[in-house]
Design an enzyme around this catalytic site. Structure first.
Site, PDB file in Angstrom:
ATOM      1  N   TYR A   1      69.866  28.199  15.793  1.00  0.00           N
ATOM      2  CA  TYR A   1      70.022  29.341  14.894  1.00  0.00           C
ATOM      3  C   TYR A   1      70.291  29.012  13.439  1.00  0.00           C
ATOM      4  CZ  TYR A   1      70.016  32.369  18.939  1.00  0.00           C
ATOM      5  OH  TYR A   1      69.641  33.053  20.063  1.00  0.00           O
ATOM      6  N   LEU A   2      70.762  27.832  13.171  1.00  0.00           N
ATOM      7  CA  LEU A   2      71.120  27.527  11.797  1.00  0.00           C
ATOM      8  C   LEU A   2      70.002  26.768  11.102  1.00  0.00           C
ATOM      9  CD1 LEU A   2      74.815  26.507  12.471  1.00  0.00           C
ATOM     10  CD2 LEU A   2      73.920  28.705  11.679  1.00  0.00           C
TER      11      LEU A   2
END
Length: 894
Positions: free
Chosen positions: A853-854
């Site tokens: 997600y990052l």
DNA sequence: GGGACGACTTGAACATAGAACT
DNA sequence: AGTTCTATGTTCAAGTCGTCCC
């Protein structure tokens, strides 16, 4: 087919050259002592348990992440870089050992340090600004840019900036976090330092739309300008003779691949300055053009722009047109001839031009052990097939599955079929698997007792066996294969209350497997003599190398893909983040739109609005429909009435099982219109009814696509995770040493994990570990007390007190004692801190968000700005996975 | 428009190697 | 040197979402 089978281009040999890869990716086989690690966890259960045929896991990631190397090229140059970028990575990774290094994996042979690279990029831009300057600008930017903050993040500040209407409830209870759901923790933390979130601030509540400042500000602009170059062109393998000296030249590859790869490199050259400004080029030519560029990685923005243009009402056919062309010729018999004029389509239809690999490896056949289980106390004879399944069951004795009736029932049904109706064994209750269990334990012990040399030899043997399956050549580039091992038979371990848990997952044979490979590549030799593959395909619109039907659910497939470090995966990863970044430009309008629809008369619209709000605010998953033969879990669209409890005046309490049957528990304060809408959706429904009865994920996503091209529910999760990291990092990073900066990073990472509800089960030894620490601290406290007494005595010129065991202690000077006291104090403090962190993170999994997600560019840019070595944040495999992000400008903001 | 299918991403649990501790 | 802990790597289940077909 003009394809010759097997006998030759033994990829294995071509691939085998271990030294081909960057040195650094080799696992230096430790000549370490025995790894008899504690068996605190009753590992038993899993994988090779009882499945003695199953190989000792893990093919060490040995040799190089070849593709990554290629990808490392910072600036596409007119000529393929003669230097294997891997070298940079190499150094970076090595510096994992020499932690002082700040080298980033870059294409450059010089492998400049982070600092160097910063300077470089700055110089290129002709703006010799200092890092600090950049950083400062960004902090300022970010503070001004409310729109770009995650909703949840903005909420956090709501108490002092009065900008947000909804405030997440602050948990009022005492501080034992143990039973606090992750999501709650976040909001609790978020509110730290703010005044209480009691809602007497209702007058402060304004619709989100009003909160939004101007859509764009400087930061947004600079984002566009600073957008990194498209994925660097890969260096085809056959260039390897010009590699960095430290890397051995790769051996001759499949001639086909070599030839093709040359073509690829030419394509790259052509592509470099092709800045895609082709909107006015006829579609047919655009198609050709994109087919020419082996790299589909033109920035997502461009893709989106195109899609937007094309997708506008009336223009849908474009995509379809491309698709048809591809389908017809792409997988048709004329592939090799037609491939040159095939569209690679900005949309990424064509995933590769050449694909060569060795197929998959199978688990060894079952070796009967002959240990007899008992039925009604008596030994029973079993056939090898029956014994194999009995063993699978026996070795699961220590797992939770054994407490589940469903598991036992499913196992019994499948095993019984193997036993046959008239078998002496007539029920599971009277079975005693202990002898097999014991045998298995002793096998495990034996393995543990092996000497380091034996283990090493075993590992090497396995390696030798597997080496050839570990690599594929995609468009002339050697890429790692992700999961080349066929899943071994076993008992299905569904999560939660899965209705199929315990069922026999049968053995997969070559006849179950479809291979995907370039038409002119040699078909992999079937590793099991006398058997053959089910089918050979040549589909270059997909990325899988092989698949078989899931034996538990034949509707599903199991795929063999390339590893995360591969260029194909990297490209789609980058596109994912670019799409999420694009959402930043739209989020203001989207939030205003759904806020407006909270009160829509059209119930579908209203449900879409509320659902979008929840997805945006709570990072919920979309929530597809599920079959009855799956565990009963929900996401946003499938929330049931019973999953949401209203707590007047405006709180909602969520309680449901999400993906993997992970519990989501969170009480949040929402805007009144949302609260009222939920009230309306729940009215006259039973607890098990759908909360959003007019909604499903396809309707929701169709609506989202109207708001932003390519927007789907999951983009919000990526967006909120990444923007949270970006904002937090830039807000909280202060001058200081690297260690302090890393703490800031971890803190931000943790917040993201909490937003996404990434949990992990508390380690079985957690309590023991904690009490051990407590004990140690107590001991130290006692020592401290004694030291203090002795200090007093020493100052008075008295000898030290006797130690607890009655022995006389050394006479120490007051200075010495003071020093000892401060040392002990420091020790105690450190231990207490460690304990707190341990307790804090015992249920939070940080890794998942980092991996999925990052946006890695946030991290890389931050590292560059703050001179934190990237290896402190990304481990070896993350460095490989994110090699496409390494050359990001230090100014990059999400 | 809705269900089936297919391909791909996301996710937690587990296994293991090597570091840290005693 | 043995033991424990932790980080990393592996496994495979369980999601999401696009497309096709009826």
């Amino acid at each position: 087919m003009a394809v010759e089978t097997s006998d030759k281009p033994n990829l294995p040999h071509d691939f085998e050259d271990d030294d081909d890869g960057p040195v650094i990716y080799k696992r230096y086989s430790s000549s370490k002592k025995n790894q008899s690690h504690s068996e605190v966890r009753k590992s038993s259960s899993h994988s090779h348990d009882g499945q003695s045929y199953r190989q000792i896991s893990n093919a060490p990631s040995s040799s190089g992440q070849t593709s990554c190397l290629q990808k490392g090229n910072t600036v596409p140059s007119a000529k393929p870089s003669p230097v294997k970028p891997s070298v940079g990575i190499s150094k970076a990774s090595k510096s994992l050992v020499n932690t002082s290094s700040t080298k980033l994996p870059v294409a450059n042979s010089k492998s400049p340090s982070l600092g160097d690279r910063q300077k470089m990029s700055v110089d290129i831009k002709g703006e010799p600004k200092t890092i600090e300057h950049h950083a400062k600008n960004f902090v300022e930017d970010s503070e001004d840019d409310e729109d770009n903050k995650p909703l949840s993040f903005r909420l956090k500040n709501s108490n002092h900036d009065n900008k947000v209407t909804s405030v997440i409830a602050k948990k009022s209870s005492e501080d034992s976090d143990d039973d606090v759901p992750l999501a709650k923790k976040l909001y609790r933390n978020s509110n730290l330092g703010t005044t209480s979130s009691n809602h007497d601030d209702s007058n402060q509540k304004k619709p989100i739309s009003k909160i939004q400042k101007e859509q764009k500000n400087g930061s947004g602009m600079s984002n566009k300008l600073d957008r990194p170059s498209p994925l660097p062109a890969k260096r085809p393998l056959d260039n390897s003779n010009s590699l960095h000296p430290s890397v051995k030249k790769s051996k001759v590859l499949d001639p086909v691949a070599s030839i093709k790869s040359k073509a690829v490199s030419v394509k790259h050259e052509l592509k470099v300055e092709d800045d895609d400004d082709d909107d006015d080029i006829p579609i047919s030519q655009r198609i050709k053009k994109s087919a020419m560029s082996g790299d589909k990685s033109s920035s997502m923005k461009k893709v989106l722009t195109k899609v937007t243009k094309v997708n506008k009402p009336g223009s849908k056919p474009f995509k379809k047109q491309i698709k048809k062309t591809v389908k017809k010729s792409g997988s048709g018999s004329e592939y090799s001839k037609s491939s040159k004029i095939l569209p690679s389509s900005g949309d990424g239809q064509k995933k590769w031009t050449t694909l060569v690999h060795n197929g998959v490896i199978f688990p060894p056949p079952y070796q009967p052990h002959g240990v007899k289980m008992l039925y009604k106390g008596r030994p029973v004879d079993l056939t090898p097939e029956q014994e194999e399944v009995a063993t699978m069951y026996a070795v699961m004795r220590d797992t939770e599955y054994m407490q589940k009736d469903k598991f036992k029932e499913n196992f019994w049904n499948d095993w019984r079929k193997l036993l046959g109706r008239n078998h002496v064994i007539q029920n599971l209750k009277d079975c005693d698997f202990t002898p097999i269990y014991d045998w298995y334990q002793s096998e495990k012990d034996k393995k543990k007792q092996m000497t380091t040399e034996e283990k090493k030899a075993l590992k090497e043997e396995k390696m030798k066996l597997e080496e050839k399956y570990m690599w594929a050549i995609v468009d002339g580039v050697k890429e790692k294969v992700g999961n080349f091992r066929v899943e071994p038979p076993g008992l299905f371990r569904g999560r939660g209350e899965h209705p199929k848990m315990g069922k026999l997952k049968k053995r997969i044979h070559p006849g179950d497997i479809t291979i995907n490979i370039a038409k002119d590549a040699p078909i992999p030799e079937c590793p099991i003599p006398g058997e053959r593959w089910k089918e050979i395909r040549h589909d270059n619109t997909v990325t899988w190398l092989a698949y078989w039907s899931d034996p538990i659910n034949p509707k599903l497939f199991k795929y063999v893909f390339l590893a995360a470090s591969s260029s194909l995966k990297g490209q789609s990863d980058k596109e994912k983040y670019e799409k999420a970044r694009t959402l930043k430009d739209y989020i203001g309008n989207i939030r205003s739109a759904y806020t407006k629809d909270f009160t829509s008369k059209d119930i579908t619209k209203q449900q879409i609005a509320v659902a979008t709000y929840l997805i945006d605010k709570l990072a919920l998953r979309a929530g597809n429909e599920k079959d009855d033969d799956e565990a009963d879990t929900v996401g946003c669209c499938t929330l049931k009435v019973e999953n949401v409890t209203r707590e007047p005046p405006n709180k909602l309490k969520f309680n449901f099982l999400g993906k993997d049957s992970i519990k989501y528990e969170n009480t949040v304060e929402v805007e009144l219109p949302v609260y009222n809408a939920i009230l309306k959706f729940q009215k006259d429904k039973k607890p098990g009814d759908d909360l959003f009865d007019k909604l499903d994920t396809s309707k929701l996503n169709a609506h989202l696509k109207e708001l932003m091209p390519g927007l789907t529910a999951k983009v919000f999760r990526t967006f909120n995770a990444s923007i949270t990291l970006d904002v937090m990092l830039n807000k909280e990073t202060k001058d200081g040493d690297v260690g302090e900066k890393i703490v800031v990073y971890q803190h931000a990472n943790k917040q993201v994990a909490i937003i996404c509800n990434h949990q992990r089960s508390v380690s079985k030894s957690h309590t023991a570990q904690m009490s051990k620490l407590t004990e140690k601290i107590d001991e130290l406290q006692a020592v401290l007390k004694e030291l203090k007494t002795d200090l007093d005595r020493a100052r008075k010129g008295k000898p030290p007190s006797k130690s607890s065991d009655g022995k006389r202690k050394k006479n120490l000077s007051p200075e010495m004692l003071e020093k000892k006291i401060s040392q002990t104090n420091a020790k105690i403090e450190k231990m207490q801190r460690d304990m707190k962190t341990k307790e804090d993170l015992k249920t939070v999994a940080l890794g998942t968000s980092k991996i999925n997600y990052l946006d890695p560019r946030i991290t890389v840019a931050w590292c560059k700005r703050h001179e934190v070595p990237i290896e402190k944040i990304f481990n070896k495999s993350l460095l490989a996975k994110f090699c496409w992000a390494m050359d990001v400008d230090p100014d990059f903001r999400f």
